[in-house]
Write an enzyme that holds these catalytic residues in place. Structure first.
Site, PDB file in Angstrom:
ATOM      1  N   ASP A  72      -2.146  16.067  -7.103  1.00  8.72           N
ATOM      2  CA  ASP A  72      -3.495  16.569  -7.417  1.00  8.72           C
ATOM      3  C   ASP A  72      -3.779  16.483  -8.909  1.00  8.72           C
ATOM      4  O   ASP A  72      -4.879  16.103  -9.326  1.00  8.72           O
ATOM      5  CB  ASP A  72      -3.719  17.984  -6.855  1.00  8.72           C
ATOM      6  CG  ASP A  72      -2.487  18.857  -6.863  1.00  8.72           C
ATOM      7  OD1 ASP A  72      -1.391  18.335  -7.073  1.00  8.72           O
ATOM      8  OD2 ASP A  72      -2.616  20.078  -6.666  1.00  8.72           O
ATOM      9  N   ASP A 107      -2.058   5.202  -0.885  1.00  8.79           N
ATOM     10  CA  ASP A 107      -3.245   4.710  -0.188  1.00  8.79           C
ATOM     11  C   ASP A 107      -4.498   5.370  -0.784  1.00  8.79           C
ATOM     12  O   ASP A 107      -5.482   4.707  -1.131  1.00  8.79           O
ATOM     13  CB  ASP A 107      -3.119   5.030   1.306  1.00  8.79           C
ATOM     14  CG  ASP A 107      -4.116   4.261   2.150  1.00  8.79           C
ATOM     15  OD1 ASP A 107      -4.872   3.441   1.603  1.00  8.79           O
ATOM     16  OD2 ASP A 107      -4.142   4.487   3.376  1.00  8.79           O
ATOM     17  N   TYR A 109       2.777   7.766   7.336  1.00  3.00           N
ATOM     18  CA  TYR A 109       2.336   6.602   8.098  1.00  3.00           C
ATOM     19  C   TYR A 109       3.379   6.134   9.108  1.00  3.00           C
ATOM     20  O   TYR A 109       3.286   5.039   9.640  1.00  3.00           O
ATOM     21  CB  TYR A 109       1.964   5.460   7.144  1.00  3.00           C
ATOM     22  CG  TYR A 109       0.664   5.724   6.408  1.00  3.00           C
ATOM     23  CD1 TYR A 109       0.220   7.019   6.190  1.00  3.00           C
ATOM     24  CD2 TYR A 109      -0.112   4.680   5.933  1.00  3.00           C
ATOM     25  CE1 TYR A 109      -0.959   7.286   5.517  1.00  3.00           C
ATOM     26  CE2 TYR A 109      -1.304   4.931   5.254  1.00  3.00           C
ATOM     27  CZ  TYR A 109      -1.713   6.235   5.053  1.00  3.00           C
ATOM     28  OH  TYR A 109      -2.881   6.490   4.388  1.00  3.00           O
TER      29      TYR A 109
END
Ligand code: NAI
Length: 335
Positions: free
Chosen positions: A205, A229, A125
């Site tokens: 994952d 997020d 980000y």
């Protein structure tokens, strides 16, 4: 006690409806607040030339605390995210999102109680992207020792303060060996200072799989920006969806409280939004301000209301409007 002066950013889409609900509940709880309303978001760009006008930052710098509605960011074009810009400008480095099962809310798991601590200022980000040649784009992920250590220290201190005994650092260091490797190195170093807290590392994952299979195994998830997020929304789904999960963005000097959800343009202005997430964010804000009793009273009023399916708004499968949920929470404050 004198009034708390707080910046209120109504925001875009359902923002004004749900922040309006929260301010009604705070007033009914008897907390003396003087709001400074600050306009931000996609809807004010034409008025101020920016989705995050300077006066919003100035207001938060003056009040130090804000309650914020969601701000819309165009996808794949247009202005940069005002949410990311706000977090960077005020150095709100820690995102705190408690995810807890509420009695009565229909969910597959009964006893989820975890918190996501997300690094809020860097990673993917950082917004550093450019066109190398037509058809090829480069996007940089920034990970620093300073920010990784700071968020790890925050996470362990938060675990101690909230009675949690285990921290899970989430990563992809098998592939991003240097960047996620550095994040983990910092987390490990901080973990050594907390021998009473169990520390584990889990690939992102695999974390997603464990979260949907047995979320009860987690107490605190420490994550970089992007993983935090994405998994925040997944975790919201474990406890009833985006309408019920609150959040805070905390820095050393300032604190901005907001729900995990966005501006929900599909239901904006229809009176259908679930105000619980922003009301619970406002309760977190009260605790931050030292108004523990009022914060706890609001949290139990929300839990009491959502325990009755007749009070459920549409996202929880019920008939109640935003205003009806708000009125029910206000009525439950005195019970
Ligand atoms: P969203 O969270 O706004 O909506 C996703 C789905 O959840 C929609 O179907 C919506 O109706 C539903 N939903 C969300 N909040 C709800 C609530 N309180 N009550 C009932 N239903 C609710 O996510 P989406 O559609 O991806 O994003 C819309 C806009 O919001 C985008 O511009 C995005 O950038 C922005 N956004 C802003 C955030 C912030 O200000 N912190 C956070 C997330 C998204």
């Amino acid at each position: 006690m004198s009034a708390h002066e707080i910046t209120l950013i109504p925001g875009d889409g359902i923002g004004p409806e749900v922040t309006g609900a929260a301010s009604e509940v705070l007033a009914a709880a008897g907390v003396d607040i003087r709001w400074r309303v600050a306009e931000a978001g996609a809807e004010v760009v034409s008025k101020y030339g920016s989705a995050l006008p300077d006066q919003v930052l100035d207001s938060i710098k003056a009040t130090r605390v804000a309650l914020k509605g969601p701000l819309t960011t165009p996808v794949g074009r247009g202005f940069a995210s005002p949410n990311v810009a706000l977090r960077k400008a005020l150095d709100l480095f820690a995102s705190v999102r408690p995810v807890k099962t509420l009695p009565g809310v229909p969910v597959p798991f009964r006893d989820v109680d975890l918190v996501i601590i997300r690094e809020n200022t860097e990673g993917e980000y950082s917004g550093i992207e450019h066109l190398v040649v037509p058809g090829v784009v480069e996007s940089l992920k920034i990970i620093t020792e300073k920010a990784s250590t700071r968020i790890s220290e925050f996470a362990f201190a938060h675990a101690v303060a909230t009675g949690r005994t285990k921290v899970t650092a989430v990563h992809k260091a098998n592939i991003m060996k240097m960047s996620d490797g550095l994040f983990l190195e910092c987390a490990r170093k901080v973990a050594r200072g907390y021998p009473d807290i169990e520390y584990e590392e889990l690939i992102v994952d695999a974390t997603a799989m464990h979260l949907v299979a047995r979320p009860q195994r987690f107490q605190l998830l420490l994550m970089e920006n992007l993983y935090g997020d994405i998994l925040s929304d997944l975790c919201a789904g474990l406890v009833g969806g985006l309408g019920v999960v609150p959040g805070a963005n905390l820095g050393t000097d300032y604190a901005v409280f907001e729900a995990v959800h966005g501006s929900a343009p599909d239901i904006a202005g229809k009176g259908l939004a679930n105000p619980a997430a922003v009301i619970l964010s406002a309760a977190m804000m009260l605790r931050h301000l030292g108004e523990e009793e009022a914060g706890a009273r609001i949290e139990s009023a929300v839990a009491q209301v959502l325990a009755d399916p007749a009070h459920h708004p549409r996202d929880l499968g019920g008939p109640a409007t935003t205003q009806q949920v708000t009125d029910a929470v206000i009525a439950a404050l005195d019970q």
